[in-house]
Design a protein around this motif. Structure first.
Motif, short mmCIF file in Angstrom:
data_model
loop_
_atom_site.label_atom_id
_atom_site.label_comp_id
_atom_site.label_asym_id
_atom_site.label_seq_id
_atom_site.Cartn_x
_atom_site.Cartn_y
_atom_site.Cartn_z
N GLU A 142 83.09 -54.43 38.73
CA GLU A 142 82.10 -55.11 39.50
C GLU A 142 81.35 -56.22 38.78
N TRP A 143 81.38 -57.14 39.46
CA TRP A 143 80.64 -58.37 39.00
C TRP A 143 78.92 -58.56 39.61
N VAL A 144 78.21 -58.54 38.75
CA VAL A 144 76.70 -58.45 39.29
C VAL A 144 75.94 -59.71 38.62
N ARG A 201 69.12 -49.42 39.39
CA ARG A 201 70.42 -49.64 38.49
C ARG A 201 70.05 -50.31 37.20
N TRP A 220 70.85 -48.63 33.57
CA TRP A 220 71.51 -49.36 32.50
C TRP A 220 70.76 -49.64 31.28
N THR A 227 83.21 -51.14 33.43
CA THR A 227 82.94 -50.91 34.74
C THR A 227 82.25 -52.01 35.41
N THR A 228 81.39 -52.72 34.87
CA THR A 228 80.43 -53.54 35.55
C THR A 228 80.11 -54.70 34.46
#
Length: 279
Positions: free
Chosen positions: A74-76, A12, A16, A50-51
């Motif tokens: 979405e929290w990363v 991922r 990105w 989105t993230t």
């Protein structure tokens, strides 16, 4: 709960990271923004984030999660190595976000020479047009200026720097989330604007009238050309009101972002924008 990613080799993260290049942005139809201010502005003005990827060491900056609490984001949480791979700046700022690209429709600008932005009390539309302005810093600065004067939209003609270039985005200081920005063929769009009564104003050294003598209170599209070559011949032929910026010193010319600032704020002055602020 936040997902955690610690490895910069995570698939991922690699996906990105492709958004740092135009080819990746065009393919994925997404882009990256970096830093607390840009992320907060994107969330505040409901950009399609989105993230959000943030530093596990530093945590989320105050207020960020609250801004996007109800947006299904979405929290990363990520390691510093991950954030370094996603950063375009030399010193990563501890937070980046992935945003979907959305395209404002050029046709919406010519329903009456451009619809008002809702803040002008029925004033005539003001649209800023860039014809092959190639420096991302100039493009971002002009977008920021357009936002500052309450312009209704910015149009990016062919050959203009990519709106989603990280340098362009940083130079806007969040203004790209505040007003419509359209990519269009100026050879098609400007004649439509003229047809519905807009004045097409561009600078020319051969102009007989200064920008301070021109009437910028009417529906107006301000056109600014390439840094080295100015407007293309085809676009210059569509200008209805050529003007010159008078200079009393010894400088031969102005940077395109400086010239745009002069004309945009002259239009704002003529339109009687009363609210004051500081830059």
């Amino acid at each position: 709960m936040a997902t955690e990613i610690l490895s910069a080799q995570n698939p991922r993260v690699k996906e990105w990271a492709q958004l740092l290049e135009r080819k990746g942005r065009d393919r994925q139809q997404r882009y990256l923004i970096e830093g607390p201010h840009l992320v907060e502005e994107a969330l505040k003005y409901h950009a399609p984030v989105t993230t959000v990827v943030f530093s596990l060491d530093k945590g989320l900056p105050p207020g960020i999660r609250e801004q996007g609490a109800s947006a299904g984001i979405e929290w990363v949480g990520a390691s510093e190595a991950v954030l370094a791979k996603l950063a375009d700046t030399q010193t990563p700022q501890g937070i980046v976000a992935v945003v979907e690209r959305t395209a404002a429709q050029a046709a919406s600008l010519v329903g009456g020479a451009g619809a008002g932005n809702g803040d002008g009390g029925g004033r005539s539309p003001l649209v800023i047009v860039l014809d092959a302005v190639q420096d991302p810093g100039n493009v971002g600065t002009i977008i920021r200026g357009a936002d500052a004067v309450g312009a209704d939209a910015v149009v990016l003609g062919r050959g203009t720097a990519d709106l989603y270039n990280p340098k362009t985005i940083r130079s806007t200081m969040g203004s790209l989330f505040h007003l419509p920005i359209v990519e269009a063929d100026l050879g098609e769009l400007l004649p439509l604007a003229r047809r519905v009564g807009a004045r097409i104003v561009g600078t020319s050294l051969q102009a007989n009238r200064s920008c301070y003598e021109a009437d910028l209170t009417q529906p107006t599209w301000l056109v600014f050309g390439n840094e080295g070559k100015g407007m293309s011949g085809a676009v210059a032929a569509l200008v209805t009101d050529p003007v010159i910026i008078p200079m009393h010193g010894k400088a031969e010319s102005l940077n395109v972002a400086m010239a745009a600032t002069v004309l945009m704020f002259e239009a704002a002055r003529q339109r009687g924008i009363a609210r004051t602020g500081s830059g």
